[in-house]
Design an enzyme around this catalytic site. Structure first.
Site, PDB file in Angstrom:
ATOM      1  N   GLU A  59       0.821  -1.212   0.000  1.00  0.00           N
ATOM      2  CA  GLU A  59       0.000   0.000   0.000  1.00  0.00           C
ATOM      3  C   GLU A  59       0.858   1.267   0.000  1.00  0.00           C
ATOM      4  O   GLU A  59       0.371   2.348   0.343  1.00  0.00           O
ATOM      5  CB  GLU A  59      -0.928   0.016   1.227  1.00  0.00           C
ATOM      6  CG  GLU A  59      -1.862  -1.165   1.352  1.00  0.00           C
ATOM      7  CD  GLU A  59      -2.930  -1.217   0.266  1.00  0.00           C
ATOM      8  OE1 GLU A  59      -2.991  -0.275  -0.552  1.00  0.00           O
ATOM      9  OE2 GLU A  59      -3.673  -2.205   0.229  1.00  0.00           O
ATOM     10  N   HIS A  87      -2.638   2.109   8.696  1.00  0.00           N
ATOM     11  CA  HIS A  87      -3.755   1.323   8.157  1.00  0.00           C
ATOM     12  C   HIS A  87      -3.869   0.020   8.926  1.00  0.00           C
ATOM     13  O   HIS A  87      -2.871  -0.644   9.208  1.00  0.00           O
ATOM     14  CB  HIS A  87      -3.517   1.026   6.674  1.00  0.00           C
ATOM     15  CG  HIS A  87      -4.459   0.007   6.101  1.00  0.00           C
ATOM     16  ND1 HIS A  87      -5.831   0.166   6.117  1.00  0.00           N
ATOM     17  CD2 HIS A  87      -4.234  -1.190   5.502  1.00  0.00           C
ATOM     18  CE1 HIS A  87      -6.404  -0.879   5.542  1.00  0.00           C
ATOM     19  NE2 HIS A  87      -5.460  -1.717   5.169  1.00  0.00           N
ATOM     20  N   HIS A 130      -6.988  -3.314  10.174  1.00  0.00           N
ATOM     21  CA  HIS A 130      -8.282  -3.964   9.976  1.00  0.00           C
ATOM     22  C   HIS A 130      -9.073  -3.924  11.286  1.00  0.00           C
ATOM     23  O   HIS A 130      -9.263  -4.945  11.949  1.00  0.00           O
ATOM     24  CB  HIS A 130      -8.077  -5.395   9.491  1.00  0.00           C
ATOM     25  CG  HIS A 130      -7.286  -5.491   8.224  1.00  0.00           C
ATOM     26  ND1 HIS A 130      -6.686  -6.658   7.791  1.00  0.00           N
ATOM     27  CD2 HIS A 130      -6.993  -4.552   7.284  1.00  0.00           C
ATOM     28  CE1 HIS A 130      -6.064  -6.434   6.645  1.00  0.00           C
ATOM     29  NE2 HIS A 130      -6.230  -5.163   6.323  1.00  0.00           N
TER      30      HIS A 130
END
Length: 274
Positions: free
Chosen positions: A117, A141, A143
């Site tokens: 990413e 980032h 989850h």
């Protein structure tokens, strides 16, 4: 032992990745972090650098980041392993002076590349540097479980999703008055999702990737982590509220306005009216 391993930025990344894994946000190789560093912060550790740094072309030019230094998690690396072997799982890189490539100066001792990413990170760094006057240095980032869960049952619209989170916990409007941005579901690891994320980062320090995860930005690793942690806590509360039949009372618009006035923040106007 290499001196760089005791640097504040390596130690900070170890703590952040460990905390995020223990939160359950970064299973397997899920999640990625990038920290923009200043040249003077990196300079004391040059003796630990590779004599011949590896050059990698960027998929998307980033002239705005020319000569910038970044500490980044590696592609395919597990957050749970960073504290065990930071040199294998992290990478210190410098963008070239034309912004077309980067050089790997330290880390990834077993080979590999920075996070897949990286394009999304770099595009978001460029925007957050602009809107924050250079103070934002972290893109994170992960989850986050409950934020992902809400993306399946709530309307994917910035204002209403923000309002839901603001109502989930009183502190939320104070911590992220700029609300949360949302991008459409897209294939991860592409320049396209990076562009969409950066567009939302222009107005919001949090960006939701539906059915996937969350992006957060901030001046420090602690700030970015705390931002995501606050939003995720509110999402957890709302998941429980919805499982109990939904809200019977909540924080009103007038109360949100009073809260903003007390803490001298400017709330996202559209979310107040959602």
């Amino acid at each position: 032992m290499q001196a760089i391993l005791s640097s504040w930025f390596i130690q900070g990344m170890i703590k952040a990745t460990s905390d995020m894994w223990h939160k359950g946000w970064d299973e397997r190789n899920g999640g990625n972090i990038s920290l923009r560093l200043l040249a003077e912060e990196v300079e004391p550790y040059r003796r630990d650098f590779y004599q011949q740094p590896r050059k990698v072309e960027l998929t998307q030019p980033a002239p705005e980041l020319a000569n910038s230094w970044f500490l980044v998690t590696g592609s395919g690396k597990f957050f749970r392993n960073v504290e065990l072997n930071p040199a294998e799982n992290l990478v210190l890189l410098q963008v070239s002076n034309d912004g077309m490539a980067y050089h790997i100066h330290w880390g990834l001792t077993q080979g590999g590349l920075p996070t897949s990413e990286l394009a999304a990170h770099f595009q978001s760094h460029i925007v957050r540097m602009q809107v924050s006057g250079g103070t934002n240095r972290v893109i994170m980032h992960c989850h986050a479980t409950n934020l992902i869960a809400l993306s399946y049952v709530q309307k994917l619209e910035n204002a209403s999703f923000t309002r839901l989170l603001w109502e989930g916990s009183t502190e939320c409007l104070v911590v992220f008055p700029d609300g949360i941005g949302i991008v459409p579901w897209m294939v991860p690891g592409t320049d396209g999702i990076g562009t969409q994320t950066a567009e939302q980062m222009r107005e919001h320090s949090l960006v939701l990737w539906p059915f996937h995860g969350i992006f957060g930005s901030g001046p420090t690793l602690d700030d970015a982590f705390g931002l995501i942690d606050t939003a995720e806590k509110s999402a957890e509360i709302m998941v429980k509220v919805l499982s109990m039949g939904g809200k019977k009372q909540t924080i009103s618009r007038e109360q949100l306005i009073a809260l903003a006035a007390r803490f001298d923040v400017t709330p996202m106007a559209a979310a107040l009216d959602a």
